[in-house]
Design an enzyme around this catalytic site. Structure first.
Site, PDB file in Angstrom:
ATOM      1  N   ASP A   1      50.319  44.818 -57.554  1.00 21.72           N
ATOM      2  CA  ASP A   1      49.473  43.689 -57.143  1.00 21.72           C
ATOM      3  C   ASP A   1      48.047  43.958 -57.617  1.00 21.72           C
ATOM      4  O   ASP A   1      47.206  44.448 -56.860  1.00 21.72           O
ATOM      5  CB  ASP A   1      49.537  43.525 -55.615  1.00 21.72           C
ATOM      6  CG  ASP A   1      48.793  42.283 -55.137  1.00 21.72           C
ATOM      7  OD1 ASP A   1      48.413  41.449 -55.989  1.00 21.72           O
ATOM      8  OD2 ASP A   1      48.587  42.146 -53.913  1.00 21.72           O
TER       9      ASP A   1
ATOM     10  N   GLU B   1      50.183  37.228 -63.363  1.00 19.36           N
ATOM     11  CA  GLU B   1      49.835  35.923 -63.937  1.00 19.36           C
ATOM     12  C   GLU B   1      50.439  34.808 -63.068  1.00 19.36           C
ATOM     13  O   GLU B   1      51.534  34.950 -62.525  1.00 19.36           O
ATOM     14  CB  GLU B   1      50.422  35.844 -65.355  1.00 19.36           C
ATOM     15  CG  GLU B   1      50.207  34.527 -66.059  1.00 19.36           C
ATOM     16  CD  GLU B   1      48.846  34.417 -66.729  1.00 19.36           C
ATOM     17  OE1 GLU B   1      47.883  34.108 -66.016  1.00 19.36           O
ATOM     18  OE2 GLU B   1      48.764  34.629 -67.942  1.00 19.36           O
TER      19      GLU B   1
END
Length: 374
Positions: free
Chosen positions: A339, A348
């Protein structure tokens, strides 16, 4: 953007009750209309369509809020001299699908969508070419490898929207000509074949399409590569997008009567992995330990009037703005995930990453409704 809109509309047409019961119908319609309004504005004459605003290389030097972007943003179009059958075809499919979404509550607008869809399909069919040869930068970021699937897809959606047999004839002609009966490996913006097979199976009930749809979903369920925790692994970019897209298209196959319980169980398994069965949520703002650093510029910005720049990109910690509902690209083939906003391969977020997921979730909600009714 066009393929996102087609998938959203397909899910809304199929699972209207689920949207209704979740109180999301008006929001879903608004999202589709936001896109179709834009496509209609981009379609400035029958054979002229603007397909991109902004230069990728310039835009990628900027990190901040879109409303603070004040650099030059050139626009690029397809026309008879520089055709793009894939782009025009997919936009025709999106507008045809959307016209059915708006048919009851906005009949005039639905007719307008359909008029643009017909024109764009004719343009796509009469002037053949790949859009990325006309539009700068598209090849690097959203390459198109073929347009046969989009031509077939557009004709099939126009047949579904109009019931005019010429569109079905053309869809079947394209299907043969472009050899679309071979089993694909995936279903996403650049490869529509699995969707074409399922849609033609739904529209015609012909065994050849039913069999190709079954071949694709059987392969996906039984033989496609998987992570140790059971996520189908098709590509490292948009891992979850690919899994959600095949879950959705196989839910559609199930609705057609093909291996219904097997494909529905598969869709539940894939979507639940994303919602938390994997040990965490991959949906921003939802569930257990959701992503906090989505690779999304505006989301990473502090409250206005504080300025926002690359400093926000590099800043450790959660994004100040929670991009609720966004599905991140996802884990690698071993279920490993980071993360981290700087790692776009994991974090993305894009329109097309969310589209199949959104429609698959609606499909699963619809199944729950049907169980409750019985």
């Amino acid at each position: 953007m066009a393929s996102t809109t087609t998938l959203l509309a397909w899910g809304m047409l199929s699972y209207r009750d689920a949207y209704e019961v979740a109180g999301q119908l008006k929001y879903g319609r608004a999202a589709i209309k936001w896109a179709t309004d834009y496509f209609i504005k981009c379609h400035v004459s029958p054979n002229e369509f603007y397909g991109q605003v902004g230069d990728f290389n310039l835009d990628h030097t900027f990190w901040g809020r879109p409303e603070d972007l004040n650099m030059s943003r050139p626009s690029y179009k397809i026309d008879t001299q520089h055709p793009g059958s894939d782009l025009a075809g997919e936009t025709a499919a999106a507008l045809a699908a959307a016209s059915m979404v708006f048919r009851t509550d906005k009949p005039d607008y639905a007719t307008k969508c359909l008029t643009h869809a017909r024109q764009l399909y004719r343009f796509a069919s009469q002037y053949r070419g790949l859009y990325h040869e006309a539009i700068k930068g598209a090849q690097q970021y959203y390459e198109s490898t073929d347009y046969g699937d989009e031509l077939t897809w557009a004709a099939a959606w126009l047949y579904k929207a109009t019931n005019e047999s010429q569109y079905l004839d053309e869809a079947e002609h394209h299907y043969m000509k472009f050899r679309l009966k071979e089993r694909p490996n995936e279903f996403f913006y650049n490869k529509k074949v699995a969707g074409v097979q399922v849609l033609l199976a739904q529209l015609t009930g012909k065994s050849e399409y039913l069999e190709t749809a079954k071949a694709f979903c059987d392969f996906t369920v039984h033989y496609q590569k998987r992570t140790p925790k059971g996520l189908v692994y098709i590509d490292k970019f948009g891992t979850l997008c690919h899994a959600a897209n095949v879950a959705f298209v196989c839910l559609q196959a199930a609705d057609t009567g093909i291996s219904a319980s097997k494909y529905r169980d598969f869709a539940v398994q894939q979507i639940h992995y994303m919602l938390g069965d994997s040990g965490r949520s991959f949906v921003v703002g939802f569930g257990k330990n959701p992503p906090k650093q989505a690779h999304h510029a505006a989301s990473s910005c502090p409250e206005r009037p504080a300025p926002c720049s690359w400093e926000a990109f590099h800043r450790p910690g959660a994004n100040p703005q929670v991009l609720k509902g966004a599905v991140v690209s996802g884990p690698d083939e071993n279920d490993y995930y980071e993360d981290n906003r700087e790692e776009y391969v994991y974090n993305e977020v894009t329109l097309d990453y969310n589209a199949g997921f959104q429609s698959a979730v609606a499909g699963l909600r619809q199944l729950l409704l049907e169980k409750q009714r019985h």
